[in-house]
Motif scaffolding. Sequence first.
Motif, PDB file in Angstrom:
ATOM      1  N   TYR A  78      -6.439  45.150 -30.374  1.00  0.00           N
ATOM      2  CA  TYR A  78      -6.259  44.011 -31.803  1.00  0.00           C
ATOM      3  C   TYR A  78      -5.459  42.839 -30.826  1.00  0.00           C
ATOM      4  CZ  TYR A  78      -7.579  47.430 -35.162  1.00  0.00           C
ATOM      5  OH  TYR A  78      -8.559  48.172 -35.899  1.00  0.00           O
ATOM      6  N   THR A  79      -6.318  41.869 -31.026  1.00  0.00           N
ATOM      7  CA  THR A  79      -5.524  40.650 -30.561  1.00  0.00           C
ATOM      8  C   THR A  79      -5.595  39.426 -31.469  1.00  0.00           C
ATOM      9  OG1 THR A  79      -7.007  41.193 -28.509  1.00  0.00           O
ATOM     10  CG2 THR A  79      -5.856  39.022 -28.551  1.00  0.00           C
ATOM     11  N   LEU A  80      -4.427  38.825 -31.319  1.00  0.00           N
ATOM     12  CA  LEU A  80      -4.307  37.716 -32.047  1.00  0.00           C
ATOM     13  C   LEU A  80      -3.828  36.357 -31.229  1.00  0.00           C
ATOM     14  CD1 LEU A  80      -3.686  35.968 -34.980  1.00  0.00           C
ATOM     15  CD2 LEU A  80      -1.143  36.846 -34.669  1.00  0.00           C
ATOM     16  N   HIS A  81      -4.553  35.348 -31.419  1.00  0.00           N
ATOM     17  CA  HIS A  81      -4.443  34.131 -30.616  1.00  0.00           C
ATOM     18  C   HIS A  81      -4.125  32.956 -31.328  1.00  0.00           C
ATOM     19  CE1 HIS A  81      -6.671  31.337 -27.627  1.00  0.00           C
ATOM     20  NE2 HIS A  81      -5.436  31.025 -27.701  1.00  0.00           N
ATOM     21  N   LEU A  82      -3.020  32.527 -31.344  1.00  0.00           N
ATOM     22  CA  LEU A  82      -2.472  31.280 -31.980  1.00  0.00           C
ATOM     23  C   LEU A  82      -2.689  29.948 -31.105  1.00  0.00           C
ATOM     24  CD1 LEU A  82       0.625  32.418 -33.700  1.00  0.00           C
ATOM     25  CD2 LEU A  82      -1.772  32.548 -34.692  1.00  0.00           C
ATOM     26  N   MET A  83      -3.232  29.003 -31.545  1.00  0.00           N
ATOM     27  CA  MET A  83      -3.647  27.788 -30.673  1.00  0.00           C
ATOM     28  C   MET A  83      -2.846  26.484 -31.256  1.00  0.00           C
ATOM     29  SD  MET A  83      -7.618  28.574 -30.046  1.00  0.00           S
ATOM     30  CE  MET A  83      -7.726  29.594 -31.299  1.00  0.00           C
ATOM     31  N   PRO A  84      -2.354  25.692 -30.350  1.00  0.00           N
ATOM     32  CA  PRO A  84      -1.411  24.553 -30.772  1.00  0.00           C
ATOM     33  C   PRO A  84      -2.329  23.495 -31.366  1.00  0.00           C
ATOM     34  CG  PRO A  84      -1.889  24.408 -28.229  1.00  0.00           C
ATOM     35  CD  PRO A  84      -2.322  25.707 -28.727  1.00  0.00           C
ATOM     36  N   ASN A  85      -3.493  23.491 -31.622  1.00  0.00           N
ATOM     37  CA  ASN A  85      -4.354  22.587 -32.540  1.00  0.00           C
ATOM     38  C   ASN A  85      -4.284  23.321 -33.890  1.00  0.00           C
ATOM     39  OD1 ASN A  85      -6.037  24.794 -32.350  1.00  0.00           O
ATOM     40  ND2 ASN A  85      -8.044  23.348 -31.909  1.00  0.00           N
ATOM     41  N   ASN A  86      -3.286  24.244 -34.306  1.00  0.00           N
ATOM     42  CA  ASN A  86      -3.448  24.963 -35.483  1.00  0.00           C
ATOM     43  C   ASN A  86      -4.789  25.729 -35.950  1.00  0.00           C
ATOM     44  OD1 ASN A  86      -0.453  23.885 -36.337  1.00  0.00           O
ATOM     45  ND2 ASN A  86      -1.616  22.140 -36.614  1.00  0.00           N
ATOM     46  N   THR A  87      -5.376  26.215 -35.075  1.00  0.00           N
ATOM     47  CA  THR A  87      -6.334  27.235 -35.463  1.00  0.00           C
ATOM     48  C   THR A  87      -6.011  28.459 -34.618  1.00  0.00           C
ATOM     49  OG1 THR A  87      -7.436  26.600 -33.157  1.00  0.00           O
ATOM     50  CG2 THR A  87      -7.991  25.376 -34.993  1.00  0.00           C
ATOM     51  N   GLY A  89     -10.382  30.331 -37.566  1.00  0.00           N
ATOM     52  CA  GLY A  89     -10.306  29.432 -38.523  1.00  0.00           C
ATOM     53  C   GLY A  89      -8.898  28.606 -38.345  1.00  0.00           C
ATOM     54  N   ALA A  90      -8.873  27.735 -39.444  1.00  0.00           N
ATOM     55  CA  ALA A  90      -7.729  26.885 -39.336  1.00  0.00           C
ATOM     56  C   ALA A  90      -6.545  27.651 -40.070  1.00  0.00           C
ATOM     57  CB  ALA A  90      -7.845  25.573 -40.065  1.00  0.00           C
ATOM     58  N   LEU A  91      -5.288  27.282 -39.386  1.00  0.00           N
ATOM     59  CA  LEU A  91      -4.135  27.934 -40.058  1.00  0.00           C
ATOM     60  C   LEU A  91      -3.610  27.528 -41.448  1.00  0.00           C
ATOM     61  CD1 LEU A  91      -1.962  28.255 -36.909  1.00  0.00           C
ATOM     62  CD2 LEU A  91      -3.022  29.888 -37.784  1.00  0.00           C
ATOM     63  N   HIS A  92      -3.942  26.090 -41.629  1.00  0.00           N
ATOM     64  CA  HIS A  92      -3.525  25.340 -42.843  1.00  0.00           C
ATOM     65  C   HIS A  92      -4.478  25.891 -43.908  1.00  0.00           C
ATOM     66  CE1 HIS A  92      -1.822  22.248 -40.184  1.00  0.00           C
ATOM     67  NE2 HIS A  92      -0.795  22.197 -41.383  1.00  0.00           N
ATOM     68  N   GLU A  93      -5.724  26.258 -43.630  1.00  0.00           N
ATOM     69  CA  GLU A  93      -6.714  26.664 -44.745  1.00  0.00           C
ATOM     70  C   GLU A  93      -6.691  28.187 -44.998  1.00  0.00           C
ATOM     71  OE1 GLU A  93     -10.438  25.834 -43.148  1.00  0.00           O
ATOM     72  OE2 GLU A  93     -10.316  23.853 -43.201  1.00  0.00           O
ATOM     73  N   ASP A  94      -6.087  29.114 -44.172  1.00  0.00           N
ATOM     74  CA  ASP A  94      -6.209  30.517 -44.315  1.00  0.00           C
ATOM     75  C   ASP A  94      -4.813  30.908 -44.420  1.00  0.00           C
ATOM     76  OD1 ASP A  94      -8.918  30.390 -43.833  1.00  0.00           O
ATOM     77  OD2 ASP A  94      -8.955  30.997 -41.807  1.00  0.00           O
ATOM     78  N   TRP A  95      -3.809  30.322 -44.407  1.00  0.00           N
ATOM     79  CA  TRP A  95      -2.292  30.625 -44.805  1.00  0.00           C
ATOM     80  C   TRP A  95      -1.979  29.502 -45.820  1.00  0.00           C
ATOM     81  CZ3 TRP A  95      -4.459  32.386 -40.402  1.00  0.00           C
ATOM     82  CH2 TRP A  95      -4.012  33.792 -39.602  1.00  0.00           C
ATOM     83  N   ASP A  96      -1.085  29.824 -46.537  1.00  0.00           N
ATOM     84  CA  ASP A  96      -0.392  28.803 -47.535  1.00  0.00           C
ATOM     85  C   ASP A  96       0.966  28.333 -47.002  1.00  0.00           C
ATOM     86  OD1 ASP A  96      -2.347  29.141 -49.507  1.00  0.00           O
ATOM     87  OD2 ASP A  96      -1.251  30.758 -50.467  1.00  0.00           O
ATOM     88  N   PHE A  97       0.732  27.561 -45.836  1.00  0.00           N
ATOM     89  CA  PHE A  97       1.789  26.935 -45.158  1.00  0.00           C
ATOM     90  C   PHE A  97       2.385  25.961 -45.978  1.00  0.00           C
ATOM     91  CE2 PHE A  97       0.208  29.171 -41.331  1.00  0.00           C
ATOM     92  CZ  PHE A  97       1.523  29.451 -40.910  1.00  0.00           C
ATOM     93  N   GLU A  98       1.328  25.253 -46.564  1.00  0.00           N
ATOM     94  CA  GLU A  98       1.695  24.037 -47.664  1.00  0.00           C
ATOM     95  C   GLU A  98       1.391  24.124 -48.726  1.00  0.00           C
ATOM     96  OE1 GLU A  98       0.449  20.922 -44.064  1.00  0.00           O
ATOM     97  OE2 GLU A  98      -0.688  21.052 -45.583  1.00  0.00           O
ATOM     98  N   ALA A  99       1.957  23.716 -49.982  1.00  0.00           N
ATOM     99  CA  ALA A  99       1.653  23.481 -50.926  1.00  0.00           C
ATOM    100  C   ALA A  99       0.177  22.724 -51.339  1.00  0.00           C
ATOM    101  CB  ALA A  99       2.802  22.865 -52.093  1.00  0.00           C
ATOM    102  N   PRO A 100      -0.466  23.159 -52.400  1.00  0.00           N
ATOM    103  CA  PRO A 100      -1.751  22.299 -52.570  1.00  0.00           C
ATOM    104  C   PRO A 100      -1.611  20.852 -52.639  1.00  0.00           C
ATOM    105  CG  PRO A 100      -1.228  23.547 -54.559  1.00  0.00           C
ATOM    106  CD  PRO A 100      -0.356  24.227 -53.420  1.00  0.00           C
ATOM    107  N   LYS A 101      -2.486  19.963 -52.083  1.00  0.00           N
ATOM    108  CA  LYS A 101      -2.443  18.596 -52.239  1.00  0.00           C
ATOM    109  C   LYS A 101      -2.671  18.232 -53.526  1.00  0.00           C
ATOM    110  CE  LYS A 101      -4.081  17.649 -47.611  1.00  0.00           C
ATOM    111  NZ  LYS A 101      -5.286  16.835 -46.747  1.00  0.00           N
ATOM    112  N   GLN A 102      -3.442  18.919 -54.199  1.00  0.00           N
ATOM    113  CA  GLN A 102      -3.624  18.285 -55.887  1.00  0.00           C
ATOM    114  C   GLN A 102      -3.380  19.701 -56.600  1.00  0.00           C
ATOM    115  OE1 GLN A 102      -7.483  16.265 -56.166  1.00  0.00           O
ATOM    116  NE2 GLN A 102      -6.141  14.265 -56.185  1.00  0.00           N
ATOM    117  N   ILE A 103      -3.049  19.208 -57.649  1.00  0.00           N
ATOM    118  CA  ILE A 103      -2.951  20.354 -58.985  1.00  0.00           C
ATOM    119  C   ILE A 103      -3.306  19.778 -60.274  1.00  0.00           C
ATOM    120  CG2 ILE A 103      -0.665  21.359 -57.679  1.00  0.00           C
ATOM    121  CD1 ILE A 103       0.842  19.855 -59.754  1.00  0.00           C
ATOM    122  N   LYS A 104      -3.668  20.806 -61.171  1.00  0.00           N
ATOM    123  CA  LYS A 104      -4.109  20.454 -62.377  1.00  0.00           C
ATOM    124  C   LYS A 104      -3.051  19.759 -63.327  1.00  0.00           C
ATOM    125  CE  LYS A 104      -7.490  24.003 -62.825  1.00  0.00           C
ATOM    126  NZ  LYS A 104      -8.169  25.200 -63.584  1.00  0.00           N
TER     127      LYS A 104
END
Length: 424
Positions: free
Chosen positions: A175-184, A197-212
């Motif tokens: 098993y291999t996990l590869h993290l890259m400095p371009n946030n992928t 994939g992209a770290l920003h998309e596949d982990w909830d590091f940030e709150a969503p940009k928009q909400i209801k």
Amino acid sequence: MKAVAWLALCCVAAVQAKVYFEEKFDDKWADRWQSSDWKRDKGEAGDWQHTAGEWYGDAEADKGIQTSPDHRFHTIWAEMPEEVDNTGKDLVVQFSVKHAQKMDCGGGYIKLIPTSSKDQMKTFGGETRYAIMFGPDICGFSTQKVHAILTDNKGRNLETKKATTCKTDELTHVYTLHLMPNNTYRILIDNEEAAKGALHEDWDFEAPKQIKDPEAKKPEDWDDRIMIEDPEDKKPEGYDDIPATIVDAEAKRPEDWDDEEDGVWEAPQLPNPDFKGPWSPNKITNPAYKGAWEAPMIDNPEYEHIPNVYKLPLLKFVGFELWQVKSGTIFDNVLVTDDAHYAEAFANATWGASKEKEMEMFNAIAKKKADEAEAKRKEEEAAREAAKGEEKDEDGDSLPQDFEALSRSVISDEEEEDEAHAEL
């Protein structure tokens, strides 16, 4: 030639790569790894054995550390020679896992632990802060996934939202996990890409940009009914006068019916085919339908962009912390580096060099066990049949062949003796 080529590739990769930690679990492995005191005073801590298991490609090279006994918390850790700072660099964590016990429920993941947790390592366990938790986790059919948990700058442990299925057989896998400095990122199993994939998309590091909009309310004139009653549909005249049942016209009074004893005879009732139940107007598509109402989206006041989510705190320790119902997992070939090419070459030079022979040995052992099980089954079946024969003898239902032969011999002797007497 093939072995020389692999050695040359590893040498070239090693020159370019920064290897922070590399562990093949040779005979001096215990000098580098320490078991934790966590759960030990309660008798719930497991131990570690140095073994290649029952099947392997190379008896010495494939030795790793194996969990034992069952129903235990297994914790062990090692200190890396220097702190790992992945700022502006790739980070690759890799290791091999063999669930030799045919895992039913338990973890098989590794943890990378920051320098800040140094004071907690003596009791390294489930509450110890980590930066990465990565590897297979199995529990029946409901959980068969690759954990990929990263800790953010707020100390939250964030699990990936992208599901990756792990291997569930009894052979060794890498098993291999590869993290890259371009946030992928990339996740590989046996040197083959299983997720990316992209770290920003596949982990909830940030709150969503928009909400209801929490203040929004559905307008009073908003019509979200898909179907409505037809206003033109009218109930037919006399509809309510139709009875639910009618007299059975073919019924006849029994000849032996006595009004004085049986009462006044009445014909039985039958369901009325013209009765249609309570009336309701037909349904039609609502011409005023506006769709399901949803609150409008607005900018999230709590949103904050985090530019470098790939970056981890300074790392200093590598550890395994897991619970297993059935022990027997073997871990080997742990690697922490900044070079994915070196990690690939390392995997091919270790796991790759053994996988075919391991498979052959595994299949041979499985066949031997199957043959032994079949021989035992036949032996038990023969014993049952013999027991049935003995039971019949005791009941007088049948006689064994040797007893019947003896009886015929005795009868024959008696006949010869009678003939001799007759001649005299």
